[in-house]
Design an enzyme around this catalytic site. Structure first.
Site, PDB file in Angstrom:
ATOM      1  N   LYS A 271       4.615 -19.750  20.116  1.00  0.00           N
ATOM      2  CA  LYS A 271       5.456 -19.115  21.139  1.00  0.00           C
ATOM      3  C   LYS A 271       6.098 -20.162  22.053  1.00  0.00           C
ATOM      4  O   LYS A 271       7.269 -20.022  22.426  1.00  0.00           O
ATOM      5  CB  LYS A 271       4.618 -18.119  21.931  1.00  0.00           C
ATOM      6  CG  LYS A 271       4.214 -16.899  21.076  1.00  0.00           C
ATOM      7  CD  LYS A 271       3.159 -16.069  21.755  1.00  0.00           C
ATOM      8  CE  LYS A 271       2.802 -14.838  20.942  1.00  0.00           C
ATOM      9  NZ  LYS A 271       1.588 -14.181  21.430  1.00  0.00           N
TER      10      LYS A 271
ATOM     11  N   ARG B 265       0.835  -1.211   0.000  1.00  0.00           N
ATOM     12  CA  ARG B 265       0.000   0.000   0.000  1.00  0.00           C
ATOM     13  C   ARG B 265       0.863   1.253   0.000  1.00  0.00           C
ATOM     14  O   ARG B 265       2.038   1.222   0.333  1.00  0.00           O
ATOM     15  CB  ARG B 265      -0.877   0.016   1.265  1.00  0.00           C
ATOM     16  CG  ARG B 265      -1.770  -1.196   1.404  1.00  0.00           C
ATOM     17  CD  ARG B 265      -2.263  -1.361   2.820  1.00  0.00           C
ATOM     18  NE  ARG B 265      -1.182  -1.755   3.721  1.00  0.00           N
ATOM     19  CZ  ARG B 265      -1.325  -1.971   5.025  1.00  0.00           C
ATOM     20  NH1 ARG B 265      -2.501  -1.817   5.601  1.00  0.00           N
ATOM     21  NH2 ARG B 265      -0.288  -2.333   5.770  1.00  0.00           N
TER      22      ARG B 265
HETATM   23  N1  HSE Z   1      -2.290 -12.021  18.819  1.00  0.00           N
HETATM   24  C1  HSE Z   1      -1.208 -12.058  19.738  1.00  0.00           C
HETATM   25  C2  HSE Z   1      -1.750 -12.086  21.160  1.00  0.00           C
HETATM   26  C3  HSE Z   1      -0.347 -10.849  19.523  1.00  0.00           C
HETATM   27  O1  HSE Z   1      -2.948 -11.824  21.323  1.00  0.00           O
HETATM   28  O2  HSE Z   1      -1.037 -12.385  22.095  1.00  0.00           O
HETATM   29  C4  HSE Z   1       0.963 -10.886  20.220  1.00  0.00           C
HETATM   30  O3  HSE Z   1       1.743 -11.960  19.810  1.00  0.00           O
END
Ligand code: HSE
Length: 404
Positions: free
Chosen positions: A200, A44
């Site tokens: 994570k 964009r």
């Molecule tokens: N969507 C992720 C959360 C963002 O809600 O933790 C951060 O990694």
């Protein structure tokens, strides 16, 4: 002077540009050289933005500009972002990323490439948003034999659960609020179904235990099965429902990693972690338990972690900042199904059936429960297969682990 390019001008990318501009003087002082944003790559245009003159649409402009030494990848996903990260590292540029999907899927390969090229690949912002966790885990706790990492790793689902618990809000209404606040992923199913937390815990486990762990090796369950009935039963036994990512190093060296909702004692530190906050508990043989706590999502907390990595990379332009772990493999993980846990069960059936099937179970109650609904905590720990075998005629509606 160190020139920086940002790939992807979304929530995090634009936050990075803002922090670099707003704190320029302080950053330059700390790095001892000017750190300047030269390009922003996006499909964009951003007419009227203070950064509009930096926008380019062709990655090769950045790739072929030898004055760009640090590339910030805030595109997300593991397709275009993978291609650009490989190309940037191959061109001898350090890469700083907030992209947990890419690191969880391809971290080992990209770290190897960075090492070959003598540059840094840093991704502090990929876990815990603004919480410093990866660097402490890889450096400050390095003297410990780490045995467990367990935490609330997703701000969106923690926000949703908090709103369900505290305000009796529906799941959908709470999700809308989280999205409006910019916490959720583009596709919120990655949050809700636990995939974001899974990525994570893969990254945390790789750093803690030294081998790459792929998301597909981590059984993952999100919060879409958590109901207000479960919230009420949990409250009746002084517990809260939390989505946890866990990775435990077993005595044989393999890692048992999974993501699932748990009932957590209301007095435990993790139960007090509310809204968009994240917390990560780390167990080490010398240090005991350490807990990291802070804002796990949101534009500026995440941007702050990215910019700190940019500063670290800028300071180490000549020397490379080192993170590494070993390759993945089938021998690295072991399924949580092999281990016993205490369980919370909500089922269609009778209290008599529970007493027969689960001697010593703690029966739970809640106001307004239908006559055919029962809920209980098992007396002791059992494997999932043992639990399923004992259920008999009881038809399970919700089954969650109880955090010991
Ligand atoms: N969507 C992720 C959360 C963002 O809600 O933790 C951060 O990694």
């Amino acid at each position: 002077m160190v020139n920086v390019a940002i790939l992807g001008f979304g929530t995090v990318g634009s936050g990075v540009a803002e922090v670099l501009a707003k704190n320029a003087e302080h950053i330059d002082q700390k790095v001892e050289t000017p750190v300047r944003l030269k390009y922003i790559l996006d499909v964009r245009d951003f007419p009227g933005s203070p950064f509009e003159d930096k926008v380019v649409h062709d990655f090769s402009v950045i790739e072929n500009d030898p004055t760009v030494e640090i590339v910030v990848e805030t595109i997300g996903g593991a397709t275009v972002a993978l291609d650009y990260t490989r190309r940037a590292l191959s061109a001898g540029k350090s890469v700083v990323s907030s992209n947990k999907e890419l690191v969880a899927e391809h971290g080992y390969e990209l770290l190897q490439l960075a090492a070959q090229k003598g540059v840094s690949y840093l991704f502090e912002a990929s876990v815990g948003g603004g919480i410093p966790i990866l660097r402490p885990l890889s450096q400050c706790l390095a003297a410990n034999e780490l045995t467990e990492v367990c935490g609330i790793l997703n701000g969106t689902t923690n926000y949703i659960l908090t709103r369900m618990i505290r305000s009796g809000l529906t799941f959908e209404a709470a999700l809308k609020e989280a999205q409006a606040n910019g916490y959720a992923e583009k596709d919120p199913t990655a949050d809700v179904e636990g995939r974001d937390a899974c990525r994570k815990i893969c990254i945390l486990a790789a750093i803690a235990f030294g081998r790459h762990i792929y998301p597909q090796q981590v059984p993952t369950e999100g919060i879409s099965g958590v109901t207000l009935a479960d919230v009420a039963y949990a409250e009746s036994c002084n517990r809260k429902i939390k989505l946890l990512g866990r990775a435990v190093k077993e005595p044989d060296g393999r890692v048992c990693a999974y993501v699932a909702p748990h009932l957590v004692d209301a007095e435990a530190p993790l139960a007090g972690v509310e809204d968009v906050f994240n917390a990560i508990m780390v167990k080490g043989d010398a240090i005991g338990d350490v807990m990291f706590y802070g804002r796990g999502a949101g534009k500026l907390p995440t941007a702050s972690a990215v910019v700190a990595d940019v500063m670290d990379a800028a300071r180490h332009i000549q020397s490379r900042k080192h993170i590494e772990w070993g390759p993945g493999g089938e021998d690295v993980t072991v399924s949580p199904d092999q281990f016993p846990f205490r369980w919370y069960v909500r089922a269609a059936g009778s209290a008599a059936a529970v007493r027969t099937a689960f001697p010593g179970a703690a029966l739970l109650s809640r106001p307004g429960a239908p006559a055919e609904e029962v809920a209980f905590l098992t007396a002791g720990a059992m494997t999932r297969a043992q639990l399923d075998a004992a259920l008999g005629d009881l038809r399970p509606l919700s089954v969650f682990r109880v955090l010991a």
